[in-house]
Design an enzyme around this catalytic site. Structure first.
Site, PDB file in Angstrom:
ATOM      1  N   ASP A   1       4.281  -4.775   3.826  1.00  0.00           N
ATOM      2  CA  ASP A   1       3.760  -3.579   4.325  1.00  0.00           C
ATOM      3  C   ASP A   1       4.420  -3.768   5.709  1.00  0.00           C
ATOM      4  OD1 ASP A   1       2.206  -1.769   5.715  1.00  0.00           O
ATOM      5  OD2 ASP A   1       0.194  -2.999   5.792  1.00  0.00           O
TER       6      ASP A   1
ATOM      7  N   HIS B   1       0.845  -1.249  -0.037  1.00  0.00           N
ATOM      8  CA  HIS B   1       0.112  -0.076   0.085  1.00  0.00           C
ATOM      9  C   HIS B   1       0.946   1.208   0.004  1.00  0.00           C
ATOM     10  CE1 HIS B   1      -0.166   1.451   4.232  1.00  0.00           C
ATOM     11  NE2 HIS B   1       0.028   0.212   4.652  1.00  0.00           N
TER      12      HIS B   1
ATOM     13  N   GLU C   1      -5.422   1.538   1.956  1.00  0.00           N
ATOM     14  CA  GLU C   1      -5.130   0.466   2.882  1.00  0.00           C
ATOM     15  C   GLU C   1      -5.631   0.842   4.360  1.00  0.00           C
ATOM     16  OE1 GLU C   1      -3.105  -2.201   6.046  1.00  0.00           O
ATOM     17  OE2 GLU C   1      -3.017   0.171   5.499  1.00  0.00           O
ATOM     18  N   GLU C   2      -5.128   2.086   4.733  1.00  0.00           N
ATOM     19  CA  GLU C   2      -5.287   2.564   6.059  1.00  0.00           C
ATOM     20  C   GLU C   2      -6.832   2.563   6.508  1.00  0.00           C
ATOM     21  OE1 GLU C   2      -2.960   2.362   8.193  1.00  0.00           O
ATOM     22  OE2 GLU C   2      -1.021   2.625   7.020  1.00  0.00           O
TER      23      GLU C   2
ATOM     24  N   HIS D   1       2.099   5.106  12.698  1.00  0.00           N
ATOM     25  CA  HIS D   1       1.035   6.020  12.386  1.00  0.00           C
ATOM     26  C   HIS D   1       1.048   7.304  13.090  1.00  0.00           C
ATOM     27  CE1 HIS D   1      -2.042   2.631  11.264  1.00  0.00           C
ATOM     28  NE2 HIS D   1      -1.125   2.711  10.369  1.00  0.00           N
TER      29      HIS D   1
ATOM     30  N   ASP E   1       5.704   2.806   7.330  1.00  0.00           N
ATOM     31  CA  ASP E   1       4.348   2.471   6.767  1.00  0.00           C
ATOM     32  C   ASP E   1       3.548   3.406   5.863  1.00  0.00           C
ATOM     33  OD1 ASP E   1       1.838   0.996   6.895  1.00  0.00           O
ATOM     34  OD2 ASP E   1       1.471   1.991   8.823  1.00  0.00           O
TER      35      ASP E   1
HETATM   36  N1  PHE Z   1      -1.734  -3.047   7.899  1.00  0.00           N
HETATM   37  C1  PHE Z   1      -0.967  -2.231   9.015  1.00  0.00           C
HETATM   38  C2  PHE Z   1      -0.991  -0.903   8.894  1.00  0.00           C
HETATM   39  O1  PHE Z   1      -0.806  -0.525   7.525  1.00  0.00           O
HETATM   40  C3  PHE Z   1       0.294  -2.861   9.639  1.00  0.00           C
HETATM   41  C4  PHE Z   1       0.351  -4.356   9.567  1.00  0.00           C
HETATM   42  C5  PHE Z   1       0.868  -5.206   8.452  1.00  0.00           C
HETATM   43  C6  PHE Z   1       0.040  -4.943  10.663  1.00  0.00           C
HETATM   44  C7  PHE Z   1       1.107  -6.319   8.677  1.00  0.00           C
HETATM   45  C8  PHE Z   1       0.036  -6.336  10.673  1.00  0.00           C
HETATM   46  C9  PHE Z   1       0.737  -7.037   9.692  1.00  0.00           C
HETATM   47  O2  PHE Z   1      -1.053  -0.118   9.689  1.00  0.00           O
HETATM   48 ZN    ZN Z   2      -0.627   1.783   8.715  1.00  0.00          ZN
HETATM   49 ZN    ZN Z   3       0.720  -0.497   6.484  1.00  0.00          ZN
END
Ligand code: PHE
Ligand code: ZN
Ligand code: ZN
Ligand code: ZN
Ligand code: CA
Length: 297
Positions: free
Chosen positions: A160, A85, A131-132, A259, A97
């Site tokens: 990710d 993402h 994605e978020e 975040h 992230d």
């Molecule tokens: N998808 C979550 C995010 O973007 C991070 C994440 C990735 C958590 C993979 C667990 C496993 O905030």
């Molecule tokens: Zn995230």
């Molecule tokens: Zn992420």
């Protein structure tokens, strides 16, 4: 397998940071920094010879975008997809992230082009929007496919958060062998996990399983029965004492800037970024072309 130059991956992260800085500090869905991120990635892929498609979707009253990049050649009825993402949260620039997975995949794609790699399977890369906000872009992509198009995707690799500042080396537990939280994934997920594990074995770095529960963009793929896997270096969770013994670092959060506004280019572990970029290349070269390749060192 080529050794992915980590300096190139870091240069992409610097560009994503500049894009955020120039656009109110983030690259979030519906904000100008998101589309500027798509434009940056697309420009490099187009110049390298990929066939790119910018797919629009609507979420929360804003237009979101996925970027799909096909590498010409290979068996399109047996496509290997690699995704990340590209959006951040609104709180910050989202460099770990998920600039990290986005930049690592971008450099692997550019290396495919530089190498003139012509594997048996067709290669398709994806950068997902929103994605978020609940895996919105990857869900829109999978929902846009016909049954035949879904069956033509033989595997999906998701990246990710692959350069957390206090990293662990986690593999999505596709075989349900070393994590009780979830799994197993669709048949074929175990092979993906094993291929990634083989890379870490060659460099002597231990790995552990992590939940394969859909907390990132592989979720819609496994829901559609597509085998998947990926790497994760940890988010808000705390590294245990046992994990400090395994990997070094400190018994604190894997990513204390998760975040947050401090998820900048300073929030990257270069060693994890280098190893994981090379692991992605190893998995792509191995899985796309019948499993005969030597890992980079
Ligand atoms: N998808 C979550 C995010 O973007 C991070 C994440 C990735 C958590 C993979 C667990 C496993 O905030
Ligand atoms: Zn995230
Ligand atoms: Zn992420
Ligand atoms: Zn390397
Ligand atoms: Ca496992």
């Amino acid at each position: 397998t080529p050794d992915i130059p980590v300096a190139n991956v870091k240069a992409h992260l610097a560009q994503l940071q500049s894009i955020a800085t120039a656009n109110g500090g983030n690259r979030a869905h519906g904000r100008p920094g998101y589309l500027a991120s798509v434009t940056y990635v697309k420009g490099l892929l187009d110049a390298a010879g990929f066939t790119t498609t910018q797919q629009s979707f609507t979420y929360n009253g804003a237009t979101g975008y996925n970027l799909i990049a096909d590498w010409p050649g290979g068996d399109t009825s047996d496509t290997l997809m690699i995704g990340a993402h590209l959006d951040s949260v609104t709180a910050g620039p989202g460099i770990n992230d998920n600039g990290s997975g986005s930049a690592a995949n971008l450099e692997v794609a550019l290396q495919v082009a530089r190498s003139g790699f012509q594997p048996a399977r067709h290669l398709r890369f994806g950068w997902w929007g929103a994605e978020e906000l609940g895996l919105r872009g990857s869900t829109a992509y999978v929902n846009s496919l016909t049954t035949a198009q879904k069956s033509a995707i033989g595997g999906y690799l998701n990246f990710d958060m692959v350069a957390s500042p206090n990293p662990g080396y986690f593999l999505y537990d596709g075989d349900n062998s070393d994590n009780t939280g979830s799994g197993p994934g669709p048949t074929g997920s175990a092979e993906i996990e094993q291929t990634l594990a083989d890379y870490y074995t060659t460099i002597g770095v231990p790995t552990r399983g992590t939940d394969f529960d859909g907390r990132s963009d592989y979720g819609p793929f496994i829901s559609a029965g597509i085998p998947a896997g990926g790497i994760f270096t940890g988010a808000e969770g705390r590294k245990t004492a046992a994990q400090v013994t395994l990997w070094g670092g400190t018994a604190t959060a894997f990513d204390a800037c998760y975040h947050a506004s401090c998820d900048t280019t300073a929030n990257i572990n270069d060693t994890a970024l280098d190893r994981n970029s090379d692991a992605i290349a190893y998995a792509v070269w191995t899985l796309a072309d019948g499993g005969t390749t030597t890992p980079p060192t």
